[in-house]
Motif scaffolding. Structure first.
Motif, PDB file in Angstrom:
ATOM      1  N   SER A   1       0.833  -1.207   0.000  1.00 28.02           N
ATOM      2  CA  SER A   1       0.000   0.000   0.000  1.00 28.02           C
ATOM      3  C   SER A   1       0.866   1.255   0.000  1.00 28.02           C
ATOM      4  O   SER A   1       1.765   1.388   0.831  1.00 28.02           O
ATOM      5  N   GLY A   2       0.622   2.135  -0.954  1.00 29.35           N
ATOM      6  CA  GLY A   2       1.349   3.389  -1.018  1.00 29.35           C
ATOM      7  C   GLY A   2       2.736   3.297  -1.625  1.00 29.35           C
ATOM      8  O   GLY A   2       3.470   4.287  -1.632  1.00 29.35           O
ATOM      9  N   ARG A   3       3.081   2.130  -2.151  1.00 32.37           N
ATOM     10  CA  ARG A   3       4.429   1.953  -2.708  1.00 32.37           C
ATOM     11  C   ARG A   3       4.354   1.513  -4.163  1.00 32.37           C
ATOM     12  O   ARG A   3       3.316   1.084  -4.650  1.00 32.37           O
ATOM     13  N   GLU A   4       5.472   1.621  -4.853  1.00 30.07           N
ATOM     14  CA  GLU A   4       5.535   1.180  -6.236  1.00 30.07           C
ATOM     15  C   GLU A   4       5.585  -0.337  -6.327  1.00 30.07           C
ATOM     16  O   GLU A   4       5.967  -1.026  -5.382  1.00 30.07           O
ATOM     17  N   ARG A   5       5.191  -0.833  -7.480  1.00 27.08           N
ATOM     18  CA  ARG A   5       5.258  -2.273  -7.712  1.00 27.08           C
ATOM     19  C   ARG A   5       6.725  -2.706  -7.728  1.00 27.08           C
ATOM     20  O   ARG A   5       7.563  -2.103  -8.398  1.00 27.08           O
ATOM     21  N   GLU A   6       6.994  -3.781  -7.016  1.00 21.64           N
ATOM     22  CA  GLU A   6       8.373  -4.216  -6.755  1.00 21.64           C
ATOM     23  C   GLU A   6       8.613  -5.610  -7.299  1.00 21.64           C
ATOM     24  O   GLU A   6       7.794  -6.515  -7.096  1.00 21.64           O
ATOM     25  N   PHE A   7       9.729  -5.786  -7.972  1.00 18.77           N
ATOM     26  CA  PHE A   7      10.120  -7.104  -8.469  1.00 18.77           C
ATOM     27  C   PHE A   7      10.376  -8.061  -7.309  1.00 18.77           C
ATOM     28  O   PHE A   7      11.027  -7.700  -6.320  1.00 18.77           O
ATOM     29  N   VAL A   8       9.884  -9.274  -7.434  1.00 16.95           N
ATOM     30  CA  VAL A   8      10.105 -10.306  -6.419  1.00 16.95           C
ATOM     31  C   VAL A   8      10.973 -11.430  -6.968  1.00 16.95           C
ATOM     32  O   VAL A   8      12.006 -11.776  -6.387  1.00 16.95           O
ATOM     33  N   ALA A   9      10.544 -12.033  -8.058  1.00 19.41           N
ATOM     34  CA  ALA A   9      11.271 -13.185  -8.591  1.00 19.41           C
ATOM     35  C   ALA A   9      10.896 -13.409 -10.046  1.00 19.41           C
ATOM     36  O   ALA A   9       9.832 -12.978 -10.492  1.00 19.41           O
ATOM     37  N   ALA A  10      11.771 -14.084 -10.762  1.00 19.62           N
ATOM     38  CA  ALA A  10      11.497 -14.456 -12.142  1.00 19.62           C
ATOM     39  C   ALA A  10      12.176 -15.782 -12.450  1.00 19.62           C
ATOM     40  O   ALA A  10      13.140 -16.176 -11.780  1.00 19.62           O
ATOM     41  N   ILE A  11      11.656 -16.456 -13.464  1.00 19.12           N
ATOM     42  CA  ILE A  11      12.223 -17.729 -13.900  1.00 19.12           C
ATOM     43  C   ILE A  11      12.152 -17.763 -15.415  1.00 19.12           C
ATOM     44  O   ILE A  11      11.163 -17.350 -16.019  1.00 19.12           O
ATOM     45  N   ASP A  12      13.235 -18.238 -16.042  1.00 20.48           N
ATOM     46  CA  ASP A  12      13.243 -18.218 -17.496  1.00 20.48           C
ATOM     47  C   ASP A  12      12.416 -19.350 -18.071  1.00 20.48           C
ATOM     48  O   ASP A  12      11.870 -20.188 -17.350  1.00 20.48           O
ATOM     49  N   TRP A  13      12.309 -19.404 -19.385  1.00 16.63           N
ATOM     50  CA  TRP A  13      11.423 -20.344 -20.052  1.00 16.63           C
ATOM     51  C   TRP A  13      11.783 -21.788 -19.739  1.00 16.63           C
ATOM     52  O   TRP A  13      10.921 -22.650 -19.666  1.00 16.63           O
ATOM     53  N   SER A  14      13.076 -22.050 -19.528  1.00 18.01           N
ATOM     54  CA  SER A  14      13.519 -23.421 -19.283  1.00 18.01           C
ATOM     55  C   SER A  14      13.326 -23.846 -17.839  1.00 18.01           C
ATOM     56  O   SER A  14      13.347 -25.044 -17.529  1.00 18.01           O
ATOM     57  N   GLY A  15      13.175 -22.872 -16.973  1.00 15.90           N
ATOM     58  CA  GLY A  15      13.099 -23.189 -15.552  1.00 15.90           C
ATOM     59  C   GLY A  15      14.453 -23.362 -14.892  1.00 15.90           C
ATOM     60  O   GLY A  15      14.527 -23.604 -13.690  1.00 15.90           O
ATOM     61  N   GLU A  16      15.511 -23.221 -15.659  1.00 13.88           N
ATOM     62  CA  GLU A  16      16.849 -23.464 -15.124  1.00 13.88           C
ATOM     63  C   GLU A  16      17.459 -22.228 -14.467  1.00 13.88           C
ATOM     64  O   GLU A  16      18.412 -22.349 -13.694  1.00 13.88           O
ATOM     65  N   ASN A  17      16.962 -21.078 -14.815  1.00 18.27           N
ATOM     66  CA  ASN A  17      17.526 -19.831 -14.283  1.00 18.27           C
ATOM     67  C   ASN A  17      16.470 -19.059 -13.514  1.00 18.27           C
ATOM     68  O   ASN A  17      15.387 -18.794 -14.040  1.00 18.27           O
ATOM     69  N   THR A  18      16.792 -18.739 -12.291  1.00 15.36           N
ATOM     70  CA  THR A  18      15.869 -17.985 -11.449  1.00 15.36           C
ATOM     71  C   THR A  18      16.545 -16.717 -10.929  1.00 15.36           C
ATOM     72  O   THR A  18      17.772 -16.661 -10.823  1.00 15.36           O
ATOM     73  N   PHE A  19      15.725 -15.754 -10.603  1.00 14.78           N
ATOM     74  CA  PHE A  19      16.206 -14.455 -10.162  1.00 14.78           C
ATOM     75  C   PHE A  19      15.320 -13.994  -9.015  1.00 14.78           C
ATOM     76  O   PHE A  19      14.107 -14.166  -9.059  1.00 14.78           O
ATOM     77  N   TYR A  20      15.952 -13.393  -8.007  1.00 19.97           N
ATOM     78  CA  TYR A  20      15.216 -12.957  -6.830  1.00 19.97           C
ATOM     79  C   TYR A  20      15.677 -11.572  -6.390  1.00 19.97           C
ATOM     80  O   TYR A  20      16.859 -11.244  -6.496  1.00 19.97           O
ATOM     81  N   THR A  21      14.747 -10.818  -5.833  1.00 25.20           N
ATOM     82  CA  THR A  21      15.170  -9.615  -5.156  1.00 25.20           C
ATOM     83  C   THR A  21      15.839 -10.033  -3.853  1.00 25.20           C
ATOM     84  O   THR A  21      15.443 -11.045  -3.243  1.00 25.20           O
TER      85      THR A  21
END
Length: 123
Positions: A41-61
């Motif tokens: 609430s009251g804040r900008e949308r924040e990146f949490v996590a992502a995963i590439d198409w293969s599922g082999e690479n993940t990214f986290y805040t």
């Protein structure tokens, strides 16, 4: 077009776990990087996590690394976010998203969004 629908939100206590699901329709997610953002609430949308198409690479805040796990099941056209050791600071609306153009940590780079699901973590 891709339609995304999140589920799994709710009210939990600090230290609890929760698992989000995001179901896609309209098009397969196989070729897309997919991810999760959150907006408190009251804040900008924040990146949490992502995963590439293969599922082999993940990214986290950094604030969720080691506590949250993103995964996907291309056979079900779905992605997930397992959240452990939840903290009050994790309280937010969580959105699943797909197909970033670049800069995956920037919300305006992603093409498709779900409607969001609320998580409230009480202390």
């Amino acid at each position: 077009q891709v339609q995304l629908v999140e589920s799994g939100g709710g009210l939990v206590q600090a230290g609890d776990s929760l698992r989000f699901s995001c179901a896609a329709s309209g098009r397969t997610l196989d070729d897309y990087t997919v991810g999760w953002f959150r907006q408190a609430s009251g804040r900008e949308r924040e990146f949490v996590a992502a995963i590439d198409w293969s599922g082999e690479n993940t990214f986290y805040t950094p604030s969720v690394r080691g506590r949250f796990t993103i995964s996907r099941d291309n056979s079900k056209n779905a992605l997930y976010l397992q959240m452990n050791s939840l903290k009050p600071g994790d309280t937010a609306v969580y959105y699943c998203t797909a197909n970033p153009n670049d800069d995956i940590d920037k919300a305006d780079r992603w093409d498709y969004w779900g409607q969001g699901t609320q998580v409230t973590v009480s202390s």
